[in-house]
Design a protein around this motif. Structure first.
Motif, PDB file in Angstrom:
ATOM      1  N   HIS A   1       1.674  -6.382   4.063  1.00  0.00           N
ATOM      2  CA  HIS A   1       2.821  -5.900   4.675  1.00  0.00           C
ATOM      3  C   HIS A   1       3.612  -7.088   5.266  1.00  0.00           C
TER       4      HIS A   1
ATOM      5  N   THR B   1      -1.400  -8.696   6.854  1.00  0.00           N
ATOM      6  CA  THR B   1       0.124  -8.907   7.165  1.00  0.00           C
ATOM      7  C   THR B   1       0.544 -10.145   7.211  1.00  0.00           C
TER       8      THR B   1
ATOM      9  N   TYR C   1      -6.704  -5.142   4.338  1.00  0.00           N
ATOM     10  CA  TYR C   1      -5.261  -5.266   5.062  1.00  0.00           C
ATOM     11  C   TYR C   1      -4.801  -6.601   5.560  1.00  0.00           C
TER      12      TYR C   1
ATOM     13  N   TYR D   1     -11.165  -1.319   1.787  1.00  0.00           N
ATOM     14  CA  TYR D   1      -9.719  -1.697   1.535  1.00  0.00           C
ATOM     15  C   TYR D   1      -9.689  -3.249   2.312  1.00  0.00           C
TER      16      TYR D   1
ATOM     17  N   ILE E   1      -3.637  -3.601   0.807  1.00  0.00           N
ATOM     18  CA  ILE E   1      -2.564  -3.263   1.310  1.00  0.00           C
ATOM     19  C   ILE E   1      -2.043  -4.875   2.181  1.00  0.00           C
TER      20      ILE E   1
ATOM     21  N   LEU F   1      -1.941   4.144   7.178  1.00  0.00           N
ATOM     22  CA  LEU F   1      -2.602   4.261   5.940  1.00  0.00           C
ATOM     23  C   LEU F   1      -3.881   3.529   6.088  1.00  0.00           C
ATOM     24  N   VAL F   2      -4.094   2.483   6.718  1.00  0.00           N
ATOM     25  CA  VAL F   2      -5.206   1.858   7.095  1.00  0.00           C
ATOM     26  C   VAL F   2      -6.180   2.708   7.974  1.00  0.00           C
TER      27      VAL F   2
ATOM     28  N   PRO G   1       6.046  -1.565   9.372  1.00  0.00           N
ATOM     29  CA  PRO G   1       4.567  -1.733   9.400  1.00  0.00           C
ATOM     30  C   PRO G   1       3.585  -0.651   9.809  1.00  0.00           C
TER      31      PRO G   1
ATOM     32  N   GLN H   1       3.619   2.044   9.217  1.00  0.00           N
ATOM     33  CA  GLN H   1       3.206   2.921   8.057  1.00  0.00           C
ATOM     34  C   GLN H   1       1.858   2.595   7.315  1.00  0.00           C
ATOM     35  N   SER H   2       2.005   0.867   7.204  1.00  0.00           N
ATOM     36  CA  SER H   2       0.387   0.447   6.737  1.00  0.00           C
ATOM     37  C   SER H   2      -0.504   0.539   7.784  1.00  0.00           C
ATOM     38  N   GLU H   3      -0.086   0.615   9.105  1.00  0.00           N
ATOM     39  CA  GLU H   3      -1.190   0.823   9.979  1.00  0.00           C
ATOM     40  C   GLU H   3      -1.828   2.140  10.015  1.00  0.00           C
TER      41      GLU H   3
END
Length: 92
Positions: A26, A56, A54, A52, A24, A41-42, A35, A37-39
Motif C-alpha cells: 500500500h 507500505t 505487508y 501474509y 499486501i 485487513l492485516v 491505508p 483499509q490495508s491495516e
C-alpha cells in the motif's frame, strides 16, 4: 466456519486452510483507498493466524510510480508467487 472480511462488494474468504499467503502492498499517500483499509485487513489476517506479508511505501499513492518502490514490489510479488506455487505443489 468460514471467515469473510467485508471489503464492500468484494468479500474475501480468509477461512479456508488452503488459502495461499497474501502480499499486501500500500502507498502511504493513497487518497483513493485509505491505508487504514490495508491495516484492517492485516489485523484480521493476524487474528486468524494467516500468513501474509505487508509492506507500505511512504512515497507512493495509488500505484507505485517511482523506480525504487516498483522494483521492491516486483521482487516481493515474484517471490510470493513462487512461494504460493510451492505451497500448491506440496499440497498436491
Amino acid at each position: 466456519m468460514v471467515e469473510l472480511l467485508d471489503l464492500g462488494e468484494a468479500d474475501v474468504d480468509l477461512g479456508h486452510s488452503g488459502a495461499p499467503p497474501l502480499l499486501i502492498a500500500h502507498g502511504e499517500r493513497d487518497e483513493r483507498v485509505h491505508p487504514k483499509q490495508s491495516e484492517e485487513l492485516v489485523a484480521e489476517l493476524r487474528r486468524l493466524g494467516k500468513t501474509y506479508e505487508y509492506v507500505t511505501y511512504p512515497t507512493e499513492a495509488h500505484g507505485f510510480l517511482r523506480a525504487g518502490p516498483q522494483i521492491d514490489f516486483d521482487r516481493r510479488l515474484v517471490r510470493a508467487m513462487g512461494d504460493a506455487r510451492l505451497q500448491r505443489q506440496a499440497g498436491a
